[in-house]
Structure formats: structure tokens, C-alpha cells
Design a protein around this motif. Structure first.
Motif, PDB file in Angstrom:
ATOM      1  N   PRO A   1      15.094 -16.508 -10.844  1.00 30.17           N
ATOM      2  CA  PRO A   1      13.752 -17.100 -10.917  1.00 30.17           C
ATOM      3  C   PRO A   1      12.649 -16.045 -10.985  1.00 30.17           C
ATOM      4  O   PRO A   1      12.507 -15.218 -10.083  1.00 30.17           O
ATOM      5  CB  PRO A   1      13.656 -17.916  -9.625  1.00 30.17           C
ATOM      6  CG  PRO A   1      15.069 -18.144  -9.199  1.00 30.17           C
ATOM      7  CD  PRO A   1      15.816 -16.933  -9.636  1.00 30.17           C
ATOM      8  N   ASP A   2      11.884 -16.072 -12.055  1.00 32.64           N
ATOM      9  CA  ASP A   2      10.792 -15.124 -12.272  1.00 32.64           C
ATOM     10  C   ASP A   2       9.619 -15.886 -12.881  1.00 32.64           C
ATOM     11  O   ASP A   2       9.608 -16.160 -14.085  1.00 32.64           O
ATOM     12  CB  ASP A   2      11.246 -14.004 -13.203  1.00 32.64           C
ATOM     13  CG  ASP A   2      10.169 -12.941 -13.411  1.00 32.64           C
ATOM     14  OD1 ASP A   2       9.008 -13.182 -13.037  1.00 32.64           O
ATOM     15  OD2 ASP A   2      10.490 -11.873 -13.966  1.00 32.64           O
ATOM     16  N   PRO A   3       8.611 -16.265 -12.071  1.00 32.46           N
ATOM     17  CA  PRO A   3       7.484 -17.038 -12.608  1.00 32.46           C
ATOM     18  C   PRO A   3       6.757 -16.345 -13.757  1.00 32.46           C
ATOM     19  O   PRO A   3       6.307 -17.002 -14.693  1.00 32.46           O
ATOM     20  CB  PRO A   3       6.572 -17.211 -11.389  1.00 32.46           C
ATOM     21  CG  PRO A   3       7.487 -17.121 -10.217  1.00 32.46           C
ATOM     22  CD  PRO A   3       8.527 -16.115 -10.608  1.00 32.46           C
ATOM     23  N   GLY A   4       6.632 -15.012 -13.706  1.00 34.65           N
ATOM     24  CA  GLY A   4       5.959 -14.306 -14.795  1.00 34.65           C
ATOM     25  C   GLY A   4       6.690 -14.472 -16.111  1.00 34.65           C
ATOM     26  O   GLY A   4       6.074 -14.682 -17.164  1.00 34.65           O
ATOM     27  N   ARG A   5       8.000 -14.388 -16.064  1.00 33.81           N
ATOM     28  CA  ARG A   5       8.801 -14.577 -17.277  1.00 33.81           C
ATOM     29  C   ARG A   5       8.663 -16.005 -17.800  1.00 33.81           C
ATOM     30  O   ARG A   5       8.568 -16.235 -19.010  1.00 33.81           O
ATOM     31  CB  ARG A   5      10.256 -14.255 -16.973  1.00 33.81           C
ATOM     32  CG  ARG A   5      11.194 -14.394 -18.161  1.00 33.81           C
ATOM     33  CD  ARG A   5      12.614 -14.069 -17.737  1.00 33.81           C
ATOM     34  NE  ARG A   5      13.589 -14.517 -18.724  1.00 33.81           N
ATOM     35  CZ  ARG A   5      14.887 -14.613 -18.495  1.00 33.81           C
ATOM     36  NH1 ARG A   5      15.365 -14.281 -17.296  1.00 33.81           N
ATOM     37  NH2 ARG A   5      15.711 -15.030 -19.431  1.00 33.81           N
ATOM     38  N   VAL A   6       8.636 -16.975 -16.883  1.00 32.87           N
ATOM     39  CA  VAL A   6       8.469 -18.376 -17.290  1.00 32.87           C
ATOM     40  C   VAL A   6       7.133 -18.574 -17.996  1.00 32.87           C
ATOM     41  O   VAL A   6       7.051 -19.236 -19.038  1.00 32.87           O
ATOM     42  CB  VAL A   6       8.578 -19.309 -16.067  1.00 32.87           C
ATOM     43  CG1 VAL A   6       8.171 -20.730 -16.444  1.00 32.87           C
ATOM     44  CG2 VAL A   6       9.995 -19.304 -15.522  1.00 32.87           C
ATOM     45  N   LEU A   7       6.052 -17.985 -17.451  1.00 32.22           N
ATOM     46  CA  LEU A   7       4.743 -18.146 -18.081  1.00 32.22           C
ATOM     47  C   LEU A   7       4.716 -17.508 -19.467  1.00 32.22           C
ATOM     48  O   LEU A   7       4.057 -18.015 -20.378  1.00 32.22           O
ATOM     49  CB  LEU A   7       3.648 -17.542 -17.202  1.00 32.22           C
ATOM     50  CG  LEU A   7       3.369 -18.255 -15.880  1.00 32.22           C
ATOM     51  CD1 LEU A   7       2.094 -17.706 -15.243  1.00 32.22           C
ATOM     52  CD2 LEU A   7       3.246 -19.756 -16.072  1.00 32.22           C
ATOM     53  N   GLY A   8       5.413 -16.392 -19.632  1.00 31.42           N
ATOM     54  CA  GLY A   8       5.497 -15.789 -20.959  1.00 31.42           C
ATOM     55  C   GLY A   8       6.172 -16.710 -21.961  1.00 31.42           C
ATOM     56  O   GLY A   8       5.706 -16.872 -23.099  1.00 31.42           O
ATOM     57  N   GLU A   9       7.287 -17.335 -21.539  1.00 27.31           N
ATOM     58  CA  GLU A   9       7.978 -18.275 -22.424  1.00 27.31           C
ATOM     59  C   GLU A   9       7.114 -19.512 -22.688  1.00 27.31           C
ATOM     60  O   GLU A   9       7.087 -20.036 -23.805  1.00 27.31           O
ATOM     61  CB  GLU A   9       9.311 -18.692 -21.792  1.00 27.31           C
ATOM     62  CG  GLU A   9      10.329 -17.567 -21.673  1.00 27.31           C
ATOM     63  CD  GLU A   9      10.759 -17.038 -23.034  1.00 27.31           C
ATOM     64  OE1 GLU A   9      10.825 -17.839 -23.990  1.00 27.31           O
ATOM     65  OE2 GLU A   9      10.995 -15.819 -23.149  1.00 27.31           O
ATOM     66  N   LEU A  10       6.415 -19.984 -21.656  1.00 28.48           N
ATOM     67  CA  LEU A  10       5.530 -21.141 -21.828  1.00 28.48           C
ATOM     68  C   LEU A  10       4.407 -20.818 -22.812  1.00 28.48           C
ATOM     69  O   LEU A  10       4.068 -21.638 -23.680  1.00 28.48           O
ATOM     70  CB  LEU A  10       4.953 -21.549 -20.475  1.00 28.48           C
ATOM     71  CG  LEU A  10       3.943 -22.700 -20.479  1.00 28.48           C
ATOM     72  CD1 LEU A  10       4.607 -23.992 -20.931  1.00 28.48           C
ATOM     73  CD2 LEU A  10       3.317 -22.871 -19.097  1.00 28.48           C
ATOM     74  N   HIS A  11       3.824 -19.636 -22.683  1.00 28.35           N
ATOM     75  CA  HIS A  11       2.750 -19.209 -23.593  1.00 28.35           C
ATOM     76  C   HIS A  11       3.223 -19.243 -25.040  1.00 28.35           C
ATOM     77  O   HIS A  11       2.552 -19.805 -25.918  1.00 28.35           O
ATOM     78  CB  HIS A  11       2.302 -17.801 -23.203  1.00 28.35           C
ATOM     79  CG  HIS A  11       1.450 -17.114 -24.219  1.00 28.35           C
ATOM     80  ND1 HIS A  11       0.253 -17.636 -24.666  1.00 28.35           N
ATOM     81  CD2 HIS A  11       1.634 -15.944 -24.898  1.00 28.35           C
ATOM     82  CE1 HIS A  11      -0.272 -16.813 -25.566  1.00 28.35           C
ATOM     83  NE2 HIS A  11       0.546 -15.791 -25.725  1.00 28.35           N
ATOM     84  N   ARG A  12       4.385 -18.680 -25.299  1.00 26.84           N
ATOM     85  CA  ARG A  12       4.896 -18.657 -26.668  1.00 26.84           C
ATOM     86  C   ARG A  12       5.285 -20.054 -27.146  1.00 26.84           C
ATOM     87  O   ARG A  12       5.119 -20.384 -28.330  1.00 26.84           O
ATOM     88  CB  ARG A  12       6.083 -17.690 -26.755  1.00 26.84           C
ATOM     89  CG  ARG A  12       5.652 -16.226 -26.662  1.00 26.84           C
ATOM     90  CD  ARG A  12       6.826 -15.270 -26.771  1.00 26.84           C
ATOM     91  NE  ARG A  12       7.576 -15.191 -25.526  1.00 26.84           N
ATOM     92  CZ  ARG A  12       7.264 -14.391 -24.518  1.00 26.84           C
ATOM     93  NH1 ARG A  12       6.201 -13.615 -24.589  1.00 26.84           N
ATOM     94  NH2 ARG A  12       8.004 -14.358 -23.424  1.00 26.84           N
ATOM     95  N   GLY A  13       5.784 -20.892 -26.236  1.00 28.17           N
ATOM     96  CA  GLY A  13       6.140 -22.252 -26.621  1.00 28.17           C
ATOM     97  C   GLY A  13       4.932 -23.085 -27.013  1.00 28.17           C
ATOM     98  O   GLY A  13       4.967 -23.833 -27.999  1.00 28.17           O
ATOM     99  N   VAL A  14       3.840 -22.969 -26.244  1.00 23.25           N
ATOM    100  CA  VAL A  14       2.622 -23.719 -26.580  1.00 23.25           C
ATOM    101  C   VAL A  14       2.038 -23.211 -27.893  1.00 23.25           C
ATOM    102  O   VAL A  14       1.607 -24.001 -28.744  1.00 23.25           O
ATOM    103  CB  VAL A  14       1.596 -23.608 -25.434  1.00 23.25           C
ATOM    104  CG1 VAL A  14       0.266 -24.252 -25.838  1.00 23.25           C
ATOM    105  CG2 VAL A  14       2.127 -24.275 -24.172  1.00 23.25           C
ATOM    106  N   ARG A  15       2.021 -21.882 -28.075  1.00 22.09           N
ATOM    107  CA  ARG A  15       1.505 -21.319 -29.328  1.00 22.09           C
ATOM    108  C   ARG A  15       2.290 -21.855 -30.526  1.00 22.09           C
ATOM    109  O   ARG A  15       1.720 -22.182 -31.574  1.00 22.09           O
ATOM    110  CB  ARG A  15       1.599 -19.789 -29.289  1.00 22.09           C
ATOM    111  CG  ARG A  15       0.529 -19.104 -28.473  1.00 22.09           C
ATOM    112  CD  ARG A  15      -0.778 -18.959 -29.234  1.00 22.09           C
ATOM    113  NE  ARG A  15      -0.631 -18.123 -30.409  1.00 22.09           N
ATOM    114  CZ  ARG A  15      -0.767 -16.806 -30.416  1.00 22.09           C
ATOM    115  NH1 ARG A  15      -1.049 -16.163 -29.289  1.00 22.09           N
ATOM    116  NH2 ARG A  15      -0.631 -16.119 -31.531  1.00 22.09           N
TER     117      ARG A  15
END
Length: 482
Positions: free
Chosen positions: A322-336
Motif C-alpha cells: 500500500p502506497d497512497p502516493g503511487r495510487v494518486l499517480g495512477e489516479l491522475h493518469r487514469g482521469v487524464r
């Protein structure tokens, strides 16, 4: 086939978005092309003498514009030759862009105000005598002048909220240049309803035929994308109503942390703020998030559905570590990837943590984390999130969100809040509630049970707001460590 399974839901949504994107791209390709190598404005002047609208297509009036803060400038002189009574610009700023995002030392520009943007466009005699103008979405009211002639208007800009009439829609216009080869373009903009002030999207000039083609293309393109998002929303709404355990994330939150409280106040019936939870690897561990998507009402709610669906997929991909920073990076690219290219200012601010007994790992995109220690000798701790949001075009696609880790002692309280509470104006001078006032409030709540803390926060917010309307959606989530 069980369409309630998360994996099948993600496949369905992904295929629908892909189909809508392909169809929208085909529709968009039927109309005029906008070149990426077009000239840009510099110092308030855009030299387009080598550009031919008849052959090169529409010209995006991007680049540096003159910026006049809290002034409505109307040119009354020969273009390109400032008159003696002309005000001088406060700065030269990039466009499209928002004035409350300007980073000018010693200056802060409130989104709720008015300003003028000005550009001098240099063209040659080969340009058509009648020019078409297309102003894409401006979440404000505006007037547009060319060489002193009003060519387009949306609403009625004013110097106060009472004097301003807002109409949030694109505008078309035409201008007969009568042989002029230098065009003094002035935009008067006022905003008192949106949390961001200025021009969000491009402004095109070209032949009237190309402008009308761009309008039809934009309507079809955004209609298809909007329809796809609506279908996604309806699909999730059906599951939301059918599956009792998904009606609210409170059940999942209770399984992770029995002692918690939530304040959820959309500005409208539905909104763009959300709180979310998902189980982790082990019993008593899990993911907790508070998010703030762009938009209010139904548009904001649709963004929430898209964001939470992507968030569920992202946390599943990293549950082994579990790494929240990594999750936010994936979320950012997914929304884009899911949003159309024209939606350059759509995205979300989010605070995401992974809890396991005695430990919190946290990463934020424009949202931070507050920790009220049970010990009376320790001040409230604040972990700021990243200065970049998720999903926005201005955030680099490979941006790395940092993860912070902290230890919790029994009865420590942790709070996540959207900016709706912190930005709520009130008091004698109408200032925002603010982070410092919230921290002082939390320090008075030390030792109180969470239900009482919730009521105290609501009471303090309502007292400070007074007669002012609620500006934004509000979510506050707090929990107490076992």
C-alpha cells in the motif's frame, strides 16, 4: 454474468469510455483543424502575418496577454498606439489561464472580481474581411471588443456581484475589419460565482465557416463524451440503489475504524465532494479518502463516479504494497486518459490514506491531513498534500505524489477535509474560515468524543458563515485511533 463484480464494472466503463472517445474523435476530425505550431502572443502582441486562415485554419489566440486587474479597459485610440489616458497593464500573463493561479510576488488575485485581458493581433491583407470569433467555455461573464467594436458578449460583466449577470456558455461573433491589419482585442471579464476567475479555454479566430464548423464539432464531441459519462453515472446509480452495502461507504469505514464521524454538505442536492473507503490487506486496515472534484451539482457528481471507480481500481493494483502516493499517480493518469482533451481544467483534489493499527500512510493532491494528539502537550500536526491536483492538464503526466508516514497513539484523532470548509467566507470581514482557524478549533476539541466534536465543528462553521451562502461542497471526515 455478475455485472456487480468490480472487475466487470471497470471493464464495462473502460469500453464505454473508449467507444465514446473513438466516436468523438471521428466526429471532431470532420471539421476544421487547429494547428499546434500556430504563432503565440508575446508581450501582449501576436504576430500572425504569416498565418492564413483560408489555408491554415483557425488560430488559437494563445500566449501572453496584457492583464488589467479590477479595470474595464475600452480602447478609444488607434490600435497599437496607446492613448494618453490609457491605463498601463499590471502584468503580462499566459492565456488561456486563471488569474487566481497567477504566481506574481507580492500579489494575490481573488477569483471573485473583474479584470481586462488585451491582445494586439497583427495580420496581413490576405486575411478575410469578415472574421469569425469563437470563445469556448468561460465560467464568467464577458464582453469582447475588437478595435473598440463589441463583437461578442456573455452575460453582463460588472464591478460588483449585484451588477453582474452570468451566462456560462460559449459565444460566437463576427467582425468586419475594413482593411485593418492590426486588431486591438479586449476581453472584459467578471466572476462572482465560480471559484476560479479568468479564461479557461481557447479563443479562436478565422473564417466564419471554420468557426461554425468548430462549434458543431465541439457540440457533437462534448455531447458524446457527456452522454458516455451520463450512462456511467446511471449505471453506477442503479448499482448504488440495488446493492445495499454500497449505498454509503460508512459500512466499509466502520469495518476499518469503528470510531469515526463524517460531515457531508453538498452545496446543491448532489455535488463534487466525496468520502470513500475500501478494505485493506488485513482486518482493521484499509483505504480512506476525501476528494473534491471540479464542478457542482450533477456535473460534479458524475466526476465523483468516474473518480471513485478509477480509485477502486488503483488501490487494488497496489494492495500488496500500500502506497497512497503511487495510487494518486495512477489516479491522475487514469482521469487524464478518461477526460476529453478540451477539459483541461477538470480533475480533483484528494487526500488519501492507508490505515493499519498504529500507523497511517498519507498522500495528498491539494488536500492535507490534520492530526490531533490525545496528549494535551502536543500541537495539532498538519501534513500538507502536494501542490498539484490529480487529473488536471497542468499537472505533469509523470508527477510523483509523495507518501508520508506517521505513528498513531491510542485516542489520537485524524481529520481529512475538502477545501469547502476552509474556503467558506464569513465573519465581520468576509474572509475564508482558513486552515489556522480550523487548527485552533481542533485544539479546543481535545478529549471530547467524536460525536461532540462533529457538532462543535458544525456549530463553529455555521456561526462563522452567518448569512453568507455556502460557497462550495463540504466534507469533513474524522476518526479516532483505537
Amino acid at each position: 454474468m455478475d455485472w456487480q463484480r468490480p472487475g466487470l464494472r471497470i471493464v464495462f466503463i473502460s469500453l464505454l469510455v473508449l467507444f465514446a472517445g473513438v466516436v468523438a474523435a471521428l466526429v471532431r476530425s470532420q471539421w476544421t483543424e487547429v494547428h499546434e505550431d500556430a504563432p503565440l502572443g508575446s508581450g501582449g502582441i501576436l504576430d500572425a502575418r504569416d498565418w492564413s486562415p483560408q489555408h491554415d485554419g483557425l488560430l488559437d489566440l494563445a500566449g501572453e496577454w496584457e492583464f488589467y486587474w479590477q479595470e474595464f479597459v475600452v480602447p478609444s485610440h488607434v490600435p497599437g498606439r496607446p492613448g494618453p489616458d490609457d491605463p498601463r497593464p499590471e502584468a503580462v500573463i499566459p492565456q488561456p489561464g486563471l488569474w487566481n493561479h497567477l504566481d506574481i510576488p507580492g500579489s494575490w488575485y481573488s477569483p471573485e472580481s473583474y479584470a481586462t485581458l488585451r491582445l494586439r493581433l497583427q495580420i496581413d491583407d490576405s486575411w478575410p474581411e469578415t472574421l469569425g470569433i469563437y470563445i469556448l467555455e468561460v465560467s464568467n461573464s464577458l464582453r469582447m471588443f475588437i478595435n473598440g467594436t463589441l463583437v461578442a458578449q456573455a452575460g453582463e460583466p460588472g464591478v460588483t456581484k449585484a451588477e453582474t449577470l452570468h451566462k456560462l456558455r460559449p459565444r460566437l461573433g463576427e467582425y468586419y475589419r475594413d482593411g485593418a491589419t492590426e486588431l486591438d482585442i479586449v476581453l472584459q471579464i467578471a466572476n462572482y460565482i465560480d471559484r476560479e476567475g479568468g479564461r479557461k479555454r481557447p479563443l479562436y479566430v478565422g473564417t466564419p465557416e471554420d468557426v461554425r464548423g468548430m462549434q458543431r464539432s465541439t457540440i457533437a464531441y462534448e455531447g458524446i463524451i457527456g452522454g458516455a459519462l451520463l450512462i456511467i453515472g446511471l449505471y453506477n446509480l442503479v448499482l448504488f440503489l440495488v446493492r445495499r452495502e454500497d449505498r454509503l461507504p460508512l459500512a466499509k469505514l466502520s469495518a476499518i475504524l469503528p470510531r469515526h464521524e463524517v460531515i457531508f454538505r453538498p452545496r446543491d442536492v448532489v455535488g463534487g465532494d466525496f468520502y470513500w473507503a475500501a478494505p485493506g490487506q488485513n482486518p482493521g486496515s484499509g483505504w480512506i479518502a476525501v476528494g473534491d472534484c471540479t464542478g457542482h451539482g450533477v456535473p460534479g457528481a458524475l466526476m465523483v463516479m468516474l473518480s471513485t471507480s478509477l480509485l477502486a481500481r488503483c488501490v487494488q493494483s497496489v494492495n500488496d504494497s500500500p502506497d497512497p502516493g503511487r495510487v494518486l499517480g495512477e489516479l491522475h493518469r487514469g482521469v487524464r486518459a478518461a477526460m476529453p482533451r478540451s477539459k483541461t481544467h477538470d480533475g480533483l483534489d484528494i487526500g488519501l490514506l492507508y490505515y493499519e493499527p498504529g500507523t497511517v500512510r498519507f498522500a495528498g493532491a491539494h488536500l492535507g491531513l490534520f492530526v490531533l494528539r490525545a496528549s494535551g502537550s502536543l500541537p495539532v500536526e498538519y501534513l500538507p498534500g502536494s501542490r498539484k491536483g490529480a487529473g488536471y492538464a497542468r499537472t505533469p503526466i509523470d508527477y510523483a505524489f509523495e507518501t508520508a508516514r506517521l505513528q498513531l497513539q491510542p485516542d489520537d484523532c485524524v481529520y481529512l477535509t475538502s477545501d469547502g470548509l476552509l474556503d467558506q467566507n464569513g465573519g465581520e470581514r468576509g474572509f475564508p474560515f482558513g486552515k489556522r482557524r480550523f487548527i485552533r478549533l481542533l485544539e479546543t476539541l481535545r478529549g471530547q468524543p467524536l460525536p461532540q466534536q462533529r457538532e462543535q465543528i458544525l456549530g463553529a462553521l455555521d456561526e462563522y458563515r452567518g448569512e453568507n451562502p455556502q460557497r462550495d461542497d463540504i466534507v469533513v471526515l474524522g476518526f479516532q485511533s483505537p
